[in-house]
Design a protein around this motif. Structure first.
Motif, PDB file in Angstrom:
ATOM      1  N   GLY A 286       0.379 -54.719  70.989  1.00  0.00           N
ATOM      2  CA  GLY A 286       0.263 -54.344  69.716  1.00  0.00           C
ATOM      3  C   GLY A 286      -1.108 -53.564  69.475  1.00  0.00           C
ATOM      4  O   GLY A 286      -1.884 -53.390  70.553  1.00  0.00           O
ATOM      5  N   GLY A 287      -1.265 -52.871  68.094  1.00  0.00           N
ATOM      6  CA  GLY A 287      -2.382 -52.275  67.825  1.00  0.00           C
ATOM      7  C   GLY A 287      -3.782 -53.194  67.987  1.00  0.00           C
ATOM      8  O   GLY A 287      -3.428 -54.328  67.286  1.00  0.00           O
ATOM      9  N   GLY A 288      -4.800 -52.479  68.163  1.00  0.00           N
ATOM     10  CA  GLY A 288      -6.055 -53.492  68.190  1.00  0.00           C
ATOM     11  C   GLY A 288      -6.468 -53.804  66.753  1.00  0.00           C
ATOM     12  O   GLY A 288      -6.419 -52.574  65.822  1.00  0.00           O
TER      13      GLY A 288
ATOM     14  N   SER B  81       5.156 -57.537  69.742  1.00  0.00           N
ATOM     15  CA  SER B  81       3.687 -57.941  69.924  1.00  0.00           C
ATOM     16  C   SER B  81       2.751 -57.369  68.562  1.00  0.00           C
ATOM     17  O   SER B  81       2.813 -56.658  68.122  1.00  0.00           O
ATOM     18  N   LEU B  82       2.283 -58.686  68.225  1.00  0.00           N
ATOM     19  CA  LEU B  82       1.388 -58.800  66.918  1.00  0.00           C
ATOM     20  C   LEU B  82       0.151 -57.840  67.310  1.00  0.00           C
ATOM     21  O   LEU B  82      -0.192 -57.873  68.136  1.00  0.00           O
ATOM     22  N   GLY B  83      -0.159 -57.178  66.064  1.00  0.00           N
ATOM     23  CA  GLY B  83      -1.452 -56.676  66.042  1.00  0.00           C
ATOM     24  C   GLY B  83      -2.755 -57.508  66.123  1.00  0.00           C
ATOM     25  O   GLY B  83      -2.480 -58.573  65.942  1.00  0.00           O
ATOM     26  N   GLY B  84      -3.701 -57.061  66.632  1.00  0.00           N
ATOM     27  CA  GLY B  84      -5.143 -57.886  66.777  1.00  0.00           C
ATOM     28  C   GLY B  84      -5.492 -58.191  65.530  1.00  0.00           C
ATOM     29  O   GLY B  84      -5.649 -57.362  64.505  1.00  0.00           O
ATOM     30  N   GLY B  85      -6.255 -59.244  65.571  1.00  0.00           N
ATOM     31  CA  GLY B  85      -6.979 -59.883  64.171  1.00  0.00           C
ATOM     32  C   GLY B  85      -8.280 -59.111  63.957  1.00  0.00           C
ATOM     33  O   GLY B  85      -9.097 -58.752  64.945  1.00  0.00           O
ATOM     34  N   GLY B  86      -8.510 -58.515  62.726  1.00  0.00           N
ATOM     35  CA  GLY B  86      -9.906 -58.024  62.233  1.00  0.00           C
ATOM     36  C   GLY B  86     -11.092 -58.810  62.509  1.00  0.00           C
ATOM     37  O   GLY B  86     -10.946 -60.083  62.188  1.00  0.00           O
ATOM     38  N   GLY B  87     -12.155 -58.170  62.774  1.00  0.00           N
ATOM     39  CA  GLY B  87     -13.629 -59.026  62.915  1.00  0.00           C
ATOM     40  C   GLY B  87     -13.976 -59.407  61.450  1.00  0.00           C
ATOM     41  O   GLY B  87     -13.814 -58.766  60.614  1.00  0.00           O
TER      42      GLY B  87
ATOM     43  N   VAL C 205      -6.577 -63.976  62.308  1.00  0.00           N
ATOM     44  CA  VAL C 205      -5.438 -64.482  63.284  1.00  0.00           C
ATOM     45  C   VAL C 205      -4.727 -63.161  63.520  1.00  0.00           C
ATOM     46  O   VAL C 205      -4.504 -62.287  62.746  1.00  0.00           O
ATOM     47  N   GLY C 206      -4.308 -63.011  64.884  1.00  0.00           N
ATOM     48  CA  GLY C 206      -3.472 -61.865  65.210  1.00  0.00           C
ATOM     49  C   GLY C 206      -3.057 -62.085  66.657  1.00  0.00           C
ATOM     50  O   GLY C 206      -2.917 -63.192  67.205  1.00  0.00           O
ATOM     51  N   GLY C 207      -2.713 -60.990  67.498  1.00  0.00           N
ATOM     52  CA  GLY C 207      -2.108 -61.246  68.663  1.00  0.00           C
ATOM     53  C   GLY C 207      -3.148 -61.828  69.713  1.00  0.00           C
ATOM     54  O   GLY C 207      -2.881 -62.799  70.356  1.00  0.00           O
ATOM     55  N   SER C 208      -4.518 -61.260  69.364  1.00  0.00           N
ATOM     56  CA  SER C 208      -5.661 -61.913  69.727  1.00  0.00           C
ATOM     57  C   SER C 208      -6.601 -61.828  68.542  1.00  0.00           C
ATOM     58  O   SER C 208      -6.465 -60.961  67.636  1.00  0.00           O
ATOM     59  N   GLY C 209      -7.457 -62.962  68.240  1.00  0.00           N
ATOM     60  CA  GLY C 209      -8.085 -63.053  66.852  1.00  0.00           C
ATOM     61  C   GLY C 209      -9.439 -62.365  66.952  1.00  0.00           C
ATOM     62  O   GLY C 209     -10.068 -61.998  68.192  1.00  0.00           O
ATOM     63  N   GLY C 210      -9.877 -61.925  65.756  1.00  0.00           N
ATOM     64  CA  GLY C 210     -11.201 -61.341  65.329  1.00  0.00           C
ATOM     65  C   GLY C 210     -12.196 -62.050  65.695  1.00  0.00           C
ATOM     66  O   GLY C 210     -11.998 -63.468  65.513  1.00  0.00           O
ATOM     67  N   GLY C 211     -13.283 -61.787  65.984  1.00  0.00           N
ATOM     68  CA  GLY C 211     -14.728 -62.496  66.059  1.00  0.00           C
ATOM     69  C   GLY C 211     -15.123 -63.016  64.754  1.00  0.00           C
ATOM     70  O   GLY C 211     -14.921 -62.219  63.867  1.00  0.00           O
TER      71      GLY C 211
END
Length: 309
Positions: free
Chosen positions: A92-94, A155-161, A170-176
């Motif tokens: 997915g997109g970051g 594949s989900l997009g990444g979570g924003g910081g 929350v996302g494919g990987s979570g934001g900081g």
């Protein structure tokens, strides 16, 4: 549709057109399709041409190590010539980095891969998720990346910081998380990525890194948190690391490093924040110290499909 066995002419197979194939065929039933001018066999789920190798159309086509590889860096369509099995990588997109001098890095796009995935001879949609857009200075949360899709796989997009008193998305990987408000990182999605780091807070304030496919984002402690590492994959024909998280930012220190796999670095004394690398799904680095500064955009995703030639 009768099979004829003749001592002079040999075996004459049953013949049909595409429109009048057997209504209730049994697995292994075969005959000559006069519409398509080929022998075909029913494999229990559909008709497959006999003696024809599996192949496909769509994307940029290369070969390596006995595989045919279809790489999609922009949205398109994959068209198999018949039923068959493929291997896929879908990223997915970051997510974008938070726009604050205490912001969290963007989470990486979701990372999914598998072998033995069955496809059908139809136009199969491929969507490449865009990287998320950064949030404004002390805004809420940066934008998530877009989802990448291949057929039934998403594949989900990444979570924003985070950029203020909010957890990373929350996302494919979570934001900081954001250091000024000691917020937590966003959760990652099981089977796709990891959570963003949490800013535990201190008098100097350090932003946390976004999560990556291979590791959680690093917490903001006495240093700015680095993005979580991505994961290596060789479906392109060579080993490439995808889906690294973006680095966090905080006061008067070097920015958090981007995670391996396209993650952007956070703003710091070592320079400006950087974007997530295109077609890796890397998270964007957290933004700079000036008012109205924004976090950096995430990297776009990618889809790779391959099968034995």
């Amino acid at each position: 549709m009768t099979i004829i066995i003749d001592g002079d002419k040999g075996i004459i197979n049953a013949t049909w057109t595409t429109g009048n194939r057997p209504a209730s065929p049994a697995a292994g039933q075969r005959g000559y399709n006069s519409t398509l001018n080929r022998m075909e066999v029913y494999i229990g789920t559909g008709w497959v041409a006999m003696g024809e190798r599996f192949s496909g159309k769509g994307g940029t086509i290369t070969t390596s190590g006995g595989y045919t590889i279809h790489t999609f860096t922009s949205s398109g369509i994959f068209i198999p010539n018949q039923l068959g099995s493929v291997e896929y990588l879908v990223v997915g997109g970051g997510g974008a980095g938070g726009g604050s001098y205490r912001g969290g890095g963007g989470g990486a796009g979701g990372f999914r891969t598998a072998t033995g995935f069955d496809v059908i001879p139809q136009k199969l949609t491929v969507t490449i998720g865009a990287g998320g857009a950064g949030s404004a200075y002390n805004g809420a949360v940066a934008t998530n990346g877009g989802d990448s899709v291949f057929y039934t796989i998403t594949s989900l997009g990444g979570g924003g910081g985070s950029a203020a008193a909010h957890a990373g998305a929350v996302g494919g990987s979570g934001g900081g998380g954001n250091a000024g408000h000691k917020t937590a990182g966003g959760a990652g999605t099981a089977g796709q990525g990891n959570a963003g780091g949490t800013s535990v807070g201190s008098t100097t304030y350090r932003g946390a890194g976004g999560g990556g496919a291979g590791a959680v984002g690093v917490n903001g402690t006495d240093t700015n948190g680095a993005g979580g590492a991505g994961t290596s994959n060789s479906y392109s024909g060579s080993a490439v690391t995808y889906a690294g998280g973006g680095g966090g930012t905080g006061n008067a220190l070097a920015g958090g490093a981007g995670g391996a796999g396209g993650g952007g670095k956070g703003f710091g004394t070592d320079g400006a924040a950087t974007v997530g690398t295109a077609n890796t799904g890397g998270g964007g680095g957290a933004g700079g110290s000036a008012v109205n500064s924004v976090g950096q955009v995430g990297g776009s995703g990618i889809v790779i499909i391959r099968y034995l030639t």
